[in-house]
Design a protein around this motif. Structure first.
Motif, PDB file in Angstrom:
ATOM      1  N   CYS A 111       2.944  -4.151   3.308  1.00 47.74           N
ATOM      2  CA  CYS A 111       4.064  -2.976   3.514  1.00 47.74           C
ATOM      3  C   CYS A 111       3.340  -1.726   3.125  1.00 47.74           C
ATOM      4  O   CYS A 111       2.632  -1.588   2.007  1.00 47.74           O
ATOM      5  N   LEU A 112       3.677  -0.750   4.137  1.00 51.57           N
ATOM      6  CA  LEU A 112       2.821   0.495   4.098  1.00 51.57           C
ATOM      7  C   LEU A 112       3.856   1.483   3.731  1.00 51.57           C
ATOM      8  O   LEU A 112       4.784   1.663   4.625  1.00 51.57           O
ATOM      9  N   VAL A 113       3.772   2.170   2.478  1.00 53.85           N
ATOM     10  CA  VAL A 113       4.898   3.064   2.250  1.00 53.85           C
ATOM     11  C   VAL A 113       4.416   4.578   2.102  1.00 53.85           C
ATOM     12  O   VAL A 113       3.815   4.712   1.142  1.00 53.85           O
ATOM     13  N   GLU A 114       4.944   5.288   2.817  1.00 51.26           N
ATOM     14  CA  GLU A 114       4.559   6.663   3.018  1.00 51.26           C
ATOM     15  C   GLU A 114       5.772   7.308   1.932  1.00 51.26           C
ATOM     16  O   GLU A 114       6.813   6.937   2.012  1.00 51.26           O
ATOM     17  N   TRP A 115       5.100   8.475   1.392  1.00 51.00           N
ATOM     18  CA  TRP A 115       6.121   9.099   0.264  1.00 51.00           C
ATOM     19  C   TRP A 115       6.949   8.025  -0.728  1.00 51.00           C
ATOM     20  O   TRP A 115       8.161   8.031  -1.052  1.00 51.00           O
ATOM     21  N   PRO A 116       6.005   7.283  -1.443  1.00 41.20           N
ATOM     22  CA  PRO A 116       6.516   6.241  -2.290  1.00 41.20           C
ATOM     23  C   PRO A 116       7.222   6.873  -3.515  1.00 41.20           C
ATOM     24  O   PRO A 116       8.100   6.257  -3.993  1.00 41.20           O
ATOM     25  N   SER A 117       7.008   8.056  -3.968  1.00 41.89           N
ATOM     26  CA  SER A 117       7.750   8.654  -4.974  1.00 41.89           C
ATOM     27  C   SER A 117       9.308   8.758  -4.700  1.00 41.89           C
ATOM     28  O   SER A 117       9.989   8.907  -5.581  1.00 41.89           O
ATOM     29  N   LYS A 118       9.854   8.774  -3.283  1.00 44.71           N
ATOM     30  CA  LYS A 118      11.180   8.962  -3.218  1.00 44.71           C
ATOM     31  C   LYS A 118      11.911   7.634  -3.322  1.00 44.71           C
ATOM     32  O   LYS A 118      13.193   7.563  -3.418  1.00 44.71           O
ATOM     33  N   GLY A 119      11.004   6.551  -3.490  1.00 45.75           N
ATOM     34  CA  GLY A 119      11.836   5.062  -3.795  1.00 45.75           C
ATOM     35  C   GLY A 119      11.490   4.818  -5.043  1.00 45.75           C
ATOM     36  O   GLY A 119      11.527   3.504  -5.588  1.00 45.75           O
ATOM     37  N   GLN A 120      10.929   5.451  -6.084  1.00 44.93           N
ATOM     38  CA  GLN A 120      10.702   5.194  -7.539  1.00 44.93           C
ATOM     39  C   GLN A 120      11.525   4.587  -8.085  1.00 44.93           C
ATOM     40  O   GLN A 120      12.982   4.817  -7.990  1.00 44.93           O
ATOM     41  N   GLY A 121      11.617   3.299  -8.605  1.00 44.33           N
ATOM     42  CA  GLY A 121      12.629   2.788  -9.516  1.00 44.33           C
ATOM     43  C   GLY A 121      13.041   1.492  -8.637  1.00 44.33           C
ATOM     44  O   GLY A 121      13.491   0.558  -9.331  1.00 44.33           O
ATOM     45  N   VAL A 122      12.910   1.618  -7.364  1.00 46.66           N
ATOM     46  CA  VAL A 122      13.498   0.645  -6.609  1.00 46.66           C
ATOM     47  C   VAL A 122      12.214  -0.405  -5.902  1.00 46.66           C
ATOM     48  O   VAL A 122      12.308  -1.709  -5.625  1.00 46.66           O
ATOM     49  N   LEU A 123      11.052   0.303  -5.520  1.00 43.39           N
ATOM     50  CA  LEU A 123       9.950  -0.196  -4.922  1.00 43.39           C
ATOM     51  C   LEU A 123       9.098  -1.031  -5.866  1.00 43.39           C
ATOM     52  O   LEU A 123       8.961  -0.642  -6.906  1.00 43.39           O
ATOM     53  N   PRO A 124       8.597  -1.922  -5.093  1.00 45.55           N
ATOM     54  CA  PRO A 124       7.676  -2.959  -6.015  1.00 45.55           C
ATOM     55  C   PRO A 124       6.372  -2.076  -6.312  1.00 45.55           C
ATOM     56  O   PRO A 124       6.031  -1.284  -5.574  1.00 45.55           O
ATOM     57  N   PRO A 125       5.410  -2.531  -7.241  1.00 41.68           N
ATOM     58  CA  PRO A 125       4.368  -1.560  -7.251  1.00 41.68           C
ATOM     59  C   PRO A 125       3.437  -1.823  -6.485  1.00 41.68           C
ATOM     60  O   PRO A 125       3.341  -2.893  -5.701  1.00 41.68           O
ATOM     61  N   ILE A 147       0.918  -1.246   0.140  1.00 43.16           N
ATOM     62  CA  ILE A 147      -0.106   0.049  -0.155  1.00 43.16           C
ATOM     63  C   ILE A 147       0.836   1.224   0.059  1.00 43.16           C
ATOM     64  O   ILE A 147       1.785   1.361   0.898  1.00 43.16           O
ATOM     65  N   HIS A 148       0.756   2.159  -1.080  1.00 37.34           N
ATOM     66  CA  HIS A 148       1.543   3.485  -1.065  1.00 37.34           C
ATOM     67  C   HIS A 148       0.415   4.474  -0.301  1.00 37.34           C
ATOM     68  O   HIS A 148      -0.859   4.267  -0.696  1.00 37.34           O
ATOM     69  N   LEU A 149       1.037   5.286   0.546  1.00 38.38           N
ATOM     70  CA  LEU A 149       0.229   6.351   0.942  1.00 38.38           C
ATOM     71  C   LEU A 149       0.927   7.695   0.565  1.00 38.38           C
ATOM     72  O   LEU A 149       2.297   7.943   1.005  1.00 38.38           O
ATOM     73  N   GLU A 150      -0.032   8.426  -0.072  1.00 39.83           N
ATOM     74  CA  GLU A 150       0.295   9.862  -0.648  1.00 39.83           C
ATOM     75  C   GLU A 150      -0.358  10.984  -0.115  1.00 39.83           C
ATOM     76  O   GLU A 150      -1.517  10.710   0.390  1.00 39.83           O
ATOM     77  N   GLY A 151       0.167  12.028  -0.007  1.00 40.35           N
ATOM     78  CA  GLY A 151      -0.408  13.218   0.630  1.00 40.35           C
ATOM     79  C   GLY A 151       0.739  14.173   1.312  1.00 40.35           C
ATOM     80  O   GLY A 151       1.667  13.856   1.637  1.00 40.35           O
ATOM     81  N   GLU A 152       0.309  15.522   1.388  1.00 40.76           N
ATOM     82  CA  GLU A 152       0.976  16.361   2.004  1.00 40.76           C
ATOM     83  C   GLU A 152       1.458  16.124   3.395  1.00 40.76           C
ATOM     84  O   GLU A 152       0.931  15.218   4.120  1.00 40.76           O
ATOM     85  N   LEU A 153       2.360  16.686   3.881  1.00 41.22           N
ATOM     86  CA  LEU A 153       2.731  16.642   5.501  1.00 41.22           C
ATOM     87  C   LEU A 153       1.571  16.892   6.171  1.00 41.22           C
ATOM     88  O   LEU A 153       0.963  18.098   6.161  1.00 41.22           O
ATOM     89  N   GLY A 154       1.360  15.989   7.159  1.00 42.20           N
ATOM     90  CA  GLY A 154       0.100  16.242   7.999  1.00 42.20           C
ATOM     91  C   GLY A 154      -1.101  15.693   7.695  1.00 42.20           C
ATOM     92  O   GLY A 154      -2.117  15.953   8.146  1.00 42.20           O
TER      93      GLY A 154
END
Length: 151
Positions: free
Chosen positions: A105-119, A31-38
């Motif tokens: 796996c819960l991933v906050e800020w997944p864009s920072k791991g782009q290319g390495v993280l599984p989809p 699960i990818h979690l996206e959104g602004e700080l807070g």
């Protein structure tokens, strides 16, 4: 695949969503979690982890990058990649070992791991909506689609 949008008026409703997700998620799942700080990514993660049976405190892994939770039927790994400088750092920490058949796996800020993280199977995007939050859940796999249907 498909999306579901919810309007949450309070932190309590964010916690309720996390608890509802805990009742239907099963490993292996990303699960990818996206959104602004807070916006509520960690709040939602905390409710999900506690809903799966963790009794203790659920803290943000901002400085450690990952917090593991070994529960009865699942290994939960909560990642926060906000401070990650380069996705290659994930390779050095053995990121691939966390994504197993027994893990959620819960991933906050997944864009920072782009290319390495599984989809992701499911992406949850939280955004500010006045005092509340707009939450969009997007499925990217048959598992993600099943979660949306059950939610």
């Amino acid at each position: 695949m498909s999306d579901k949008t919810l309007n949450l008026q309070s932190e309590t409703q964010t916690l309720e969503l996390g608890t509802a997700l805990a009742a239907i998620v099963r490993p292996p799942l990303v699960i990818h979690l996206e959104g602004e700080l807070g916006a509520g990514k960690t709040t939602l993660s905390r409710a999900l982890v506690q809903g799966l049976g963790h009794q203790g405190h659920v803290k943000s892994p901002t400085y450690t990058l990952v917090e593991p939770y070994e529960l009865e039927n699942v290994s939960v790994y909560h990642f926060d990649l906000y401070r990650l400088a380069d996705p290659e750092e994930l390779e050095f920490m053995g990121i691939r070992d966390y994504f197993s058949d027994q893990s959620l796996c819960l991933v906050e800020w997944p864009s920072k791991g782009q290319g390495v993280l599984p989809p992701a199977d499911l992406t949850i995007t939280l955004s500010y909506q006045g005092e509340g939050r707009c939450v969009t859940l997007s499925s990217h796999s048959t598992k993600g689609e099943a979660i949306l249907e059950q939610l």
